[in-house]
Design an enzyme around this catalytic site. Sequence first.
Site, PDB file in Angstrom:
ATOM      1  N   HIS A  27       2.519 -45.774 -21.229  1.00  0.00           N
ATOM      2  CA  HIS A  27       3.107 -44.702 -22.027  1.00  0.00           C
ATOM      3  C   HIS A  27       2.128 -44.283 -23.122  1.00  0.00           C
ATOM      4  O   HIS A  27       1.220 -45.032 -23.475  1.00  0.00           O
ATOM      5  CB  HIS A  27       4.360 -45.190 -22.774  1.00  0.00           C
ATOM      6  CG  HIS A  27       5.377 -45.910 -21.974  1.00  0.00           C
ATOM      7  ND1 HIS A  27       6.608 -45.367 -21.685  1.00  0.00           N
ATOM      8  CD2 HIS A  27       5.399 -47.160 -21.430  1.00  0.00           C
ATOM      9  CE1 HIS A  27       7.338 -46.232 -21.002  1.00  0.00           C
ATOM     10  NE2 HIS A  27       6.625 -47.332 -20.832  1.00  0.00           N
ATOM     11  N   TYR A  28       2.375 -43.116 -23.726  1.00  0.00           N
ATOM     12  CA  TYR A  28       1.862 -42.907 -25.077  1.00  0.00           C
ATOM     13  C   TYR A  28       3.042 -42.979 -26.038  1.00  0.00           C
ATOM     14  O   TYR A  28       4.199 -42.776 -25.651  1.00  0.00           O
ATOM     15  CB  TYR A  28       1.054 -41.632 -25.224  1.00  0.00           C
ATOM     16  CG  TYR A  28       1.721 -40.274 -25.033  1.00  0.00           C
ATOM     17  CD1 TYR A  28       3.009 -39.989 -25.512  1.00  0.00           C
ATOM     18  CD2 TYR A  28       1.033 -39.234 -24.419  1.00  0.00           C
ATOM     19  CE1 TYR A  28       3.591 -38.741 -25.367  1.00  0.00           C
ATOM     20  CE2 TYR A  28       1.607 -37.975 -24.267  1.00  0.00           C
ATOM     21  CZ  TYR A  28       2.884 -37.741 -24.748  1.00  0.00           C
ATOM     22  OH  TYR A  28       3.451 -36.501 -24.613  1.00  0.00           O
ATOM     23  N   THR A  29       2.742 -43.260 -27.313  1.00  0.00           N
ATOM     24  CA  THR A  29       3.821 -43.445 -28.280  1.00  0.00           C
ATOM     25  C   THR A  29       4.494 -42.128 -28.641  1.00  0.00           C
ATOM     26  O   THR A  29       5.693 -42.089 -28.937  1.00  0.00           O
ATOM     27  CB  THR A  29       3.292 -44.120 -29.551  1.00  0.00           C
ATOM     28  OG1 THR A  29       2.146 -43.405 -30.030  1.00  0.00           O
ATOM     29  CG2 THR A  29       2.922 -45.578 -29.275  1.00  0.00           C
ATOM     30  N   GLU A  92       2.715 -49.374 -24.622  1.00  0.00           N
ATOM     31  CA  GLU A  92       2.714 -48.144 -25.412  1.00  0.00           C
ATOM     32  C   GLU A  92       1.323 -47.956 -26.025  1.00  0.00           C
ATOM     33  O   GLU A  92       0.820 -48.845 -26.714  1.00  0.00           O
ATOM     34  CB  GLU A  92       3.771 -48.204 -26.512  1.00  0.00           C
ATOM     35  CG  GLU A  92       5.208 -48.129 -26.018  1.00  0.00           C
ATOM     36  CD  GLU A  92       5.668 -46.695 -25.765  1.00  0.00           C
ATOM     37  OE1 GLU A  92       4.863 -45.761 -25.972  1.00  0.00           O
ATOM     38  OE2 GLU A  92       6.831 -46.533 -25.367  1.00  0.00           O
ATOM     39  N   HIS A 134       4.622 -43.148 -17.420  1.00  0.00           N
ATOM     40  CA  HIS A 134       6.020 -42.822 -17.699  1.00  0.00           C
ATOM     41  C   HIS A 134       6.426 -41.520 -17.011  1.00  0.00           C
ATOM     42  O   HIS A 134       7.543 -41.391 -16.495  1.00  0.00           O
ATOM     43  CB  HIS A 134       6.226 -42.718 -19.214  1.00  0.00           C
ATOM     44  CG  HIS A 134       7.638 -42.923 -19.639  1.00  0.00           C
ATOM     45  ND1 HIS A 134       8.044 -42.806 -20.947  1.00  0.00           N
ATOM     46  CD2 HIS A 134       8.772 -43.244 -18.941  1.00  0.00           C
ATOM     47  CE1 HIS A 134       9.341 -43.044 -21.043  1.00  0.00           C
ATOM     48  NE2 HIS A 134       9.806 -43.308 -19.836  1.00  0.00           N
ATOM     49  N   ASP A 144       4.064 -38.381 -20.562  1.00  0.00           N
ATOM     50  CA  ASP A 144       3.056 -39.370 -20.949  1.00  0.00           C
ATOM     51  C   ASP A 144       2.692 -40.330 -19.812  1.00  0.00           C
ATOM     52  O   ASP A 144       3.490 -40.573 -18.923  1.00  0.00           O
ATOM     53  CB  ASP A 144       3.547 -40.170 -22.168  1.00  0.00           C
ATOM     54  CG  ASP A 144       4.872 -40.892 -21.960  1.00  0.00           C
ATOM     55  OD1 ASP A 144       5.827 -40.251 -21.505  1.00  0.00           O
ATOM     56  OD2 ASP A 144       4.950 -42.089 -22.284  1.00  0.00           O
TER      57      ASP A 144
END
Length: 223
Positions: A27-29, A92, A134, A144
């Site tokens: 994921h990215y945050t 993340e 994700h 993401d």
Amino acid sequence: MPPKLIQAPSPNHDSREGQAVDILLLHYTGMPNGEMALSRLRDPAAKVSAHYVVEEDGRVFHLVPEDRRAWHAGVSSWLGASNINQRSIGIEIVNPGHEFGYRAFPAAQMQAVLELSLGIIARHRIPAARVIGHSDVAPLRKEDPGELFDWQGLAAAGVGVWPSPKPVQWSDDAFFAALQRYGYDISDRAAATRAFCRHFRQARLSDVPDAELAAILNGLLGR
């Protein structure tokens, strides 16, 4: 060499109920900075978490033990299975995301993601094709880690897959049947196509399939 872990426990986890881990989910945050993301992932009221957070400078925070289920995937599916949290390790990766100024992922961060991922894959024997993003498992909801994430570089270093395109006779129906066979939820064809682009054809996003995407998918299925 595995990265040094900074312990930052989150209370947001529960039992895997006997389910083995077979997915690594990246994921990215999607928040203005890493400090805010880390705080949210450790807030009991937020009811979200991940196993690890990787900062832009390469620091790695450990939030949830790998034998516990973290709460990061939400409504999602892959190859027809909807219990993605139960069967995955979630990382993340700090980045503002499309909402707050999406940008490239620094080299130090990507190196830390690589080293962390290699260890997770080895411990759980995760197949290369099940290192996914994700947006792959939730194409209607998520973007993401996005089109600036270096999936190709990770694959070259042993994390995930990258296709060698193989031209194929195709139609829309054949493409989506193959996309579903690879793992995607195709209930929204436009969202599934765009998610596939974000992972495997990042230079040109599209909501509709074409010959190039069909060749990329055919290359993945033929591995």
